[in-house]
Design a protein around this motif. Structure first.
Motif, PDB file in Angstrom:
ATOM      1  N   GLY A 199       1.712  13.566  -8.682  1.00  0.00           N
ATOM      2  CA  GLY A 199       1.550  14.589  -7.769  1.00  0.00           C
ATOM      3  C   GLY A 199       0.283  14.687  -6.853  1.00  0.00           C
ATOM      4  N   ASN A 200      -0.302  13.360  -6.535  1.00  0.00           N
ATOM      5  CA  ASN A 200      -1.398  13.294  -5.722  1.00  0.00           C
ATOM      6  C   ASN A 200      -1.291  13.416  -4.196  1.00  0.00           C
ATOM      7  OD1 ASN A 200      -3.737  12.045  -4.349  1.00  0.00           O
ATOM      8  ND2 ASN A 200      -3.908  10.677  -5.916  1.00  0.00           N
ATOM      9  N   LYS A 201      -1.711  14.532  -3.875  1.00  0.00           N
ATOM     10  CA  LYS A 201      -1.277  15.183  -2.268  1.00  0.00           C
ATOM     11  C   LYS A 201      -1.840  13.905  -1.488  1.00  0.00           C
ATOM     12  CE  LYS A 201      -0.759  19.830  -3.109  1.00  0.00           C
ATOM     13  NZ  LYS A 201      -1.338  21.225  -2.986  1.00  0.00           N
ATOM     14  N   ALA A 202      -3.222  13.499  -1.645  1.00  0.00           N
ATOM     15  CA  ALA A 202      -3.733  12.481  -0.788  1.00  0.00           C
ATOM     16  C   ALA A 202      -2.949  11.195  -0.800  1.00  0.00           C
ATOM     17  CB  ALA A 202      -5.332  12.239  -1.260  1.00  0.00           C
ATOM     18  N   ALA A 203      -2.563  10.828  -1.769  1.00  0.00           N
ATOM     19  CA  ALA A 203      -1.781   9.551  -1.764  1.00  0.00           C
ATOM     20  C   ALA A 203      -0.442   9.909  -0.955  1.00  0.00           C
ATOM     21  CB  ALA A 203      -1.077   8.975  -3.010  1.00  0.00           C
ATOM     22  N   GLY A 204       0.224  11.119  -1.010  1.00  0.00           N
ATOM     23  CA  GLY A 204       1.238  11.203  -0.168  1.00  0.00           C
ATOM     24  C   GLY A 204       0.943  11.211   1.517  1.00  0.00           C
ATOM     25  N   ALA A 216       1.273   5.207   6.364  1.00  0.00           N
ATOM     26  CA  ALA A 216       1.653   3.793   6.097  1.00  0.00           C
ATOM     27  C   ALA A 216       2.782   3.769   6.704  1.00  0.00           C
ATOM     28  CB  ALA A 216       1.248   3.363   4.631  1.00  0.00           C
ATOM     29  N   SER A 217       3.752   4.558   6.435  1.00  0.00           N
ATOM     30  CA  SER A 217       5.340   4.523   6.746  1.00  0.00           C
ATOM     31  C   SER A 217       5.176   4.558   8.516  1.00  0.00           C
ATOM     32  CB  SER A 217       6.234   5.669   6.336  1.00  0.00           C
ATOM     33  OG  SER A 217       6.002   6.983   6.990  1.00  0.00           O
ATOM     34  N   LEU A 218       4.446   5.290   8.994  1.00  0.00           N
ATOM     35  CA  LEU A 218       4.335   5.238  10.478  1.00  0.00           C
ATOM     36  C   LEU A 218       3.861   3.977  11.033  1.00  0.00           C
ATOM     37  CD1 LEU A 218       3.160   8.760  11.404  1.00  0.00           C
ATOM     38  CD2 LEU A 218       5.394   8.190  11.656  1.00  0.00           C
ATOM     39  N   GLU A 219       2.893   3.256  10.216  1.00  0.00           N
ATOM     40  CA  GLU A 219       2.439   2.119  10.770  1.00  0.00           C
ATOM     41  C   GLU A 219       3.516   1.013  10.518  1.00  0.00           C
ATOM     42  OE1 GLU A 219      -1.311   1.402   8.785  1.00  0.00           O
ATOM     43  OE2 GLU A 219      -2.183   3.285   9.727  1.00  0.00           O
ATOM     44  N   LEU A 220       4.054   1.056   9.314  1.00  0.00           N
ATOM     45  CA  LEU A 220       5.404   0.212   9.220  1.00  0.00           C
ATOM     46  C   LEU A 220       6.199  -0.002  10.137  1.00  0.00           C
ATOM     47  CD1 LEU A 220       5.755   0.218   5.373  1.00  0.00           C
ATOM     48  CD2 LEU A 220       5.412  -1.614   6.680  1.00  0.00           C
ATOM     49  N   GLU A 221       6.642   1.319  10.454  1.00  0.00           N
ATOM     50  CA  GLU A 221       7.741   1.282  11.623  1.00  0.00           C
ATOM     51  C   GLU A 221       7.199   0.649  12.800  1.00  0.00           C
ATOM     52  OE1 GLU A 221      10.237   4.946  14.169  1.00  0.00           O
ATOM     53  OE2 GLU A 221       8.297   5.735  13.155  1.00  0.00           O
ATOM     54  N   ALA A 247       0.681  -1.169   0.158  1.00  0.00           N
ATOM     55  CA  ALA A 247      -0.062  -0.048  -0.090  1.00  0.00           C
ATOM     56  C   ALA A 247       0.966   1.309   0.121  1.00  0.00           C
ATOM     57  CB  ALA A 247      -1.072   0.019   1.267  1.00  0.00           C
ATOM     58  N   PHE A 248       1.881   1.136   0.710  1.00  0.00           N
ATOM     59  CA  PHE A 248       3.009   2.442   0.755  1.00  0.00           C
ATOM     60  C   PHE A 248       3.512   2.528  -0.647  1.00  0.00           C
ATOM     61  CE2 PHE A 248       7.380   3.436   1.103  1.00  0.00           C
ATOM     62  CZ  PHE A 248       7.255   5.097   1.414  1.00  0.00           C
ATOM     63  N   MET A 249       3.936   1.550  -1.163  1.00  0.00           N
ATOM     64  CA  MET A 249       4.811   1.718  -2.355  1.00  0.00           C
ATOM     65  C   MET A 249       3.681   2.172  -3.685  1.00  0.00           C
ATOM     66  SD  MET A 249       7.753   1.084  -1.892  1.00  0.00           S
ATOM     67  CE  MET A 249       8.362   0.908  -3.574  1.00  0.00           C
ATOM     68  N   THR A 250       2.492   1.712  -3.242  1.00  0.00           N
ATOM     69  CA  THR A 250       1.519   2.321  -4.435  1.00  0.00           C
ATOM     70  C   THR A 250       1.136   3.765  -4.346  1.00  0.00           C
ATOM     71  OG1 THR A 250       0.424   0.169  -4.435  1.00  0.00           O
ATOM     72  CG2 THR A 250      -0.972   2.075  -5.180  1.00  0.00           C
ATOM     73  N   ASP A 251       0.947   3.998  -2.916  1.00  0.00           N
ATOM     74  CA  ASP A 251       0.592   5.538  -2.777  1.00  0.00           C
ATOM     75  C   ASP A 251       1.832   6.566  -2.737  1.00  0.00           C
ATOM     76  OD1 ASP A 251      -2.091   5.228  -2.180  1.00  0.00           O
ATOM     77  OD2 ASP A 251      -1.514   4.749   0.066  1.00  0.00           O
ATOM     78  N   ALA A 252       3.187   5.869  -2.451  1.00  0.00           N
ATOM     79  CA  ALA A 252       4.212   6.874  -2.921  1.00  0.00           C
ATOM     80  C   ALA A 252       4.395   7.032  -4.244  1.00  0.00           C
ATOM     81  CB  ALA A 252       5.379   5.934  -2.243  1.00  0.00           C
ATOM     82  N   ALA A 253       4.208   5.988  -5.047  1.00  0.00           N
ATOM     83  CA  ALA A 253       4.394   6.191  -6.586  1.00  0.00           C
ATOM     84  C   ALA A 253       3.449   7.232  -7.232  1.00  0.00           C
ATOM     85  CB  ALA A 253       4.128   4.933  -7.094  1.00  0.00           C
ATOM     86  N   LEU A 254       1.906   7.081  -6.578  1.00  0.00           N
ATOM     87  CA  LEU A 254       1.011   7.909  -7.313  1.00  0.00           C
ATOM     88  C   LEU A 254       1.380   9.435  -6.746  1.00  0.00           C
ATOM     89  CD1 LEU A 254      -2.211   6.086  -6.083  1.00  0.00           C
ATOM     90  CD2 LEU A 254      -1.432   6.684  -8.325  1.00  0.00           C
ATOM     91  N   GLN A 255       2.067   9.739  -5.691  1.00  0.00           N
ATOM     92  CA  GLN A 255       2.328  10.997  -5.168  1.00  0.00           C
ATOM     93  C   GLN A 255       3.462  11.643  -6.190  1.00  0.00           C
ATOM     94  OE1 GLN A 255       4.314  11.500  -1.575  1.00  0.00           O
ATOM     95  NE2 GLN A 255       3.880  13.792  -1.402  1.00  0.00           N
ATOM     96  N   ILE A 256       4.491  10.581  -6.391  1.00  0.00           N
ATOM     97  CA  ILE A 256       5.595  10.944  -7.306  1.00  0.00           C
ATOM     98  C   ILE A 256       5.212  11.426  -8.805  1.00  0.00           C
ATOM     99  CG2 ILE A 256       7.711  10.219  -8.095  1.00  0.00           C
ATOM    100  CD1 ILE A 256       8.260   8.615  -5.487  1.00  0.00           C
ATOM    101  N   GLU A 257       4.802  10.204  -9.220  1.00  0.00           N
ATOM    102  CA  GLU A 257       4.181  10.078 -10.517  1.00  0.00           C
ATOM    103  C   GLU A 257       3.360  11.198 -11.134  1.00  0.00           C
ATOM    104  OE1 GLU A 257       3.123   6.276 -11.795  1.00  0.00           O
ATOM    105  OE2 GLU A 257       5.331   5.551 -10.971  1.00  0.00           O
TER     106      GLU A 257
END
Length: 57
Positions: free
Chosen positions: A26-31, A37-42, A14-24
């Motif tokens: 510019g989706n702010k909600a995906a960021g 997700a990164s906090l939950e992963l931690e 889920a993190f990888m999908t959302d991060a890619a959407l933000q980068i590719e």
């Protein structure tokens, strides 16, 4: 421990999908979702570390 690994894998995807959407696109909600997700992963990685240490004893 298998359940924990499955949760980590699912959350990482889920993190990888959302991060890619933000980068590719510019989706702010995906960021925002990626940061959450990164906090939950931690947290899950810390749980994994504890479980792994106990299993190795």
């Amino acid at each position: 421990m298998n359940e924990l690994i499955a949760k980590i894998k699912e959350l990482n995807e889920a993190f990888m999908t959302d991060a890619a959407l933000q980068i590719e696109k510019g989706n702010k909600a995906a960021g925002t979702r990626a940061r959450k997700a990164s906090l939950e992963l931690e947290k899950l990685m810390k749980e994994f570390r504890k479980a792994s240490l106990e299993a190795s004893k």
